[in-house]
Scaffold this active site. Sequence first.
Site, short mmCIF file in Angstrom:
data_model
loop_
_atom_site.label_atom_id
_atom_site.label_comp_id
_atom_site.label_asym_id
_atom_site.label_seq_id
_atom_site.Cartn_x
_atom_site.Cartn_y
_atom_site.Cartn_z
CG HIS F 75 -5.00 49.86 56.23
ND1 HIS F 75 -4.27 50.37 57.28
CD2 HIS F 75 -4.19 49.90 55.15
CE1 HIS F 75 -3.05 50.68 56.84
NE2 HIS F 75 -2.98 50.41 55.56
CG ASP F 124 -27.71 62.82 71.37
OD1 ASP F 124 -27.97 64.04 71.29
OD2 ASP F 124 -28.39 61.96 70.80
#
Lengths: 156, 156, 156, 156, 156, 156
Positions: F75, F124
């Site tokens: 939600h 990364d």
Amino acid sequence: MSKLSHYDEAGEAHMVDVSGKTATRREATAGAFVELSEAVLAALPQNPKGNPLEVARFAGIMAAKQTSSLIPMCHPLALSFVDVAATVVAGGVKIEATAATTAGTGVEMEAMVAASVAALTVYDMTKALDKGIRIREVVLLRKSGGKSGDYVRSEV
Amino acid sequence: MSKLSHYDEAGEAHMVDVSGKTATRREATAGAFVELSEAVLAALPQNPKGNPLEVARFAGIMAAKQTSSLIPMCHPLALSFVDVAATVVAGGVKIEATAATTAGTGVEMEAMVAASVAALTVYDMTKALDKGIRIREVVLLRKSGGKSGDYVRSEV
Amino acid sequence: MSKLSHYDEAGEAHMVDVSGKTATRREATAGAFVELSEAVLAALPQNPKGNPLEVARFAGIMAAKQTSSLIPMCHPLALSFVDVAATVVAGGVKIEATAATTAGTGVEMEAMVAASVAALTVYDMTKALDKGIRIREVVLLRKSGGKSGDYVRSEV
Amino acid sequence: MSKLSHYDEAGEAHMVDVSGKTATRREATAGAFVELSEAVLAALPQNPKGNPLEVARFAGIMAAKQTSSLIPMCHPLALSFVDVAATVVAGGVKIEATAATTAGTGVEMEAMVAASVAALTVYDMTKALDKGIRIREVVLLRKSGGKSGDYVRSEV
Amino acid sequence: MSKLSHYDEAGEAHMVDVSGKTATRREATAGAFVELSEAVLAALPQNPKGNPLEVARFAGIMAAKQTSSLIPMCHPLALSFVDVAATVVAGGVKIEATAATTAGTGVEMEAMVAASVAALTVYDMTKALDKGIRIREVVLLRKSGGKSGDYVRSEV
Amino acid sequence: MSKLSHYDEAGEAHMVDVSGKTATRREATAGAFVELSEAVLAALPQNPKGNPLEVARFAGIMAAKQTSSLIPMCHPLALSFVDVAATVVAGGVKIEATAATTAGTGVEMEAMVAASVAALTVYDMTKALDKGIRIREVVLLRKSGGKSGDYVRSEV
């Protein structure tokens, strides 16, 4: 002097925890000014088929809703109102952006983002004519609601 | 004088069709200045645990990648480079943002958005200390590549 | 009859691998129609201060750029052009949306998304007057480029 | 007849200010229909490894959450429920999308966006077979809650 | 040993400038493993109406396209292919995600993000049964293309 | 054993309807671990100009706000707090992410997404040194609030 609200003693930036704050109505209005030469102002189309500043208005309104995606420490919140006005005045285009919510945190950044993106959109529409166009005076004009109280920018 | 590139004769705004343009390297650098009082500048933490201007740098880099979602007439494109520098100088924080691509359209708006969002993030981090903080001089500093040629902003 | 391009023999949906496809110019135009009663059409403001269908046009242009975020199996790609026209005609508002790219895959979905979101925005602006408003005829009008060849929808 | 809620006297579009509205439960259901030929319907895989209409269902559910990013004058709000059903029926695929919230504004647009994007996803999955596929009847089926009261679309 | 590619001598993180790199085909595959108890595995519905792991597959595919919005120093790029497989195996659900592009930079992060979000979605679907579920082994399985050459993870 | 909350009897995944749930304070903390070799740990810059783990922290905080866009059945909700800590420990970088809200549904997924994206960002930044780096132990550490009660992960 109070402290930077996003920083702890170790100098690390954090989002402020607003869990305990009461949800009250908060509103903020920010301004921006896009400085345009007479020649550029004259080239802005003014006609029944479409008011070009409408693009800037819509871009600003839509950007306000992206504030928490853009500003790292901003809380995502439900906005009850956003509006942007873009008006041709002497020397350029004046932007005013208002945001409102009923929440535990204020909407200054939503107003500031809306004003900035509306101004950037005016820049985008006019940059083919003059790459030297300047956005200046991105400022908070006023805010209301919240523990820190109301604020109205004093005239310069 | 040339025309507003986004407008047709009927005054309606359009995205420019860059289908026929050659993909060449294009780069743009934009600047912004966040004017801060001595008191706010002194409160900016400077310590080994975290440089607060890093938040602004990252926000600017990430915002550049959202440019075509924010500015209605901007083309979505692959960026080969984005960087933002945020430096404490006399009177405030100076932002410089650079974007580059190999594409049929330029990256001025990517640089302008990065500089603006970095400046807005500095505002967000310091606004608890002074609501009157001003972002000014959001401008294109230079660009290279593309049919309209190179541009370097003249010093004021 | 050819097969559903997104499905393998096991019935699982997949994105098509377009790595080997040649990057050529591709263009697609989609249409949509928002059916409005005479009373609603009469209430659409038509005045020098702002053409209300401009909101729908901009929403459609911006939505085209979100296509790969909305349609699961669409490839993210650089768009060289997007445009949306919204025209008041007998019985409602007619939308036409065009997208173009130079890529290894087509832009039918970008045009279809732009037309749909422009139509939904017209619905949003008029729903206070009539909740029964209908969007119909969201269709591909024509496409060019790509291995599957050109297509023009035959008149009904 | 009531006025267009998003327009002021000057004909400019605005977001409605819902700050004063009471947060109550609101629900809306929208429908869409993707008209498919017998041949395309027969090609839709129906097997234990994956129901292809699931892609459309998920796309619709996820799109509902992007409504305020897509429709310019929509308020960002917390959704308490979204669901989409996609059913093969005679002549095509029938979509029904429901959204609910407890807020000061309704969720008609969230339901309409969910239904539209689910229909567009069905189109994307079947367009390789037939470029003439039509999305029609994107409509509000019913809504409850809010000042304007309940609404149920009358059967045609 | 080579250096961290995102860091300069001053220790500041930067996006790598890939402007000069040749656009070649690059592909990467990442894996993730969601460790589930026998009881949770038994509760995963396996039936003709819908394979629950499809939700995870689609979430992973869609997330790959958001990589540059999530990972600060990643370049936005056009993806020619994304796929995710989610398989029930002894002890849990095994995820494999592949991404491909023709660009000047690789797609390891796109594959890693797709695998992670698919795993997180499996977690979301099963967390009501067991809050102790663990995602482990989010790793790069193989990559090809680009200056740094091919890589295949050695079996453990 | 209780059932998978997102599945109905037909095996279709659905979002849980939280309309009837009381809005109470809910908080969740998730962890992740990025396993790094001694050589990679030594290469992580530690200096006054910038703490590299700050990039990971900000990426995690910003990702938490994108949770409902990434995880299909989550939600969208207003978050009152998000924080991420990234610490160099023996054998790698330990991530802890916390999210809080006052809502009718919990924030476990927001914490899990923040921890995952922070870990992916560390990956990364270090992948140029070692492609074999592993993210492991993405787990829920503790949660409080809501009908299902408090949870604290037992030490292993």
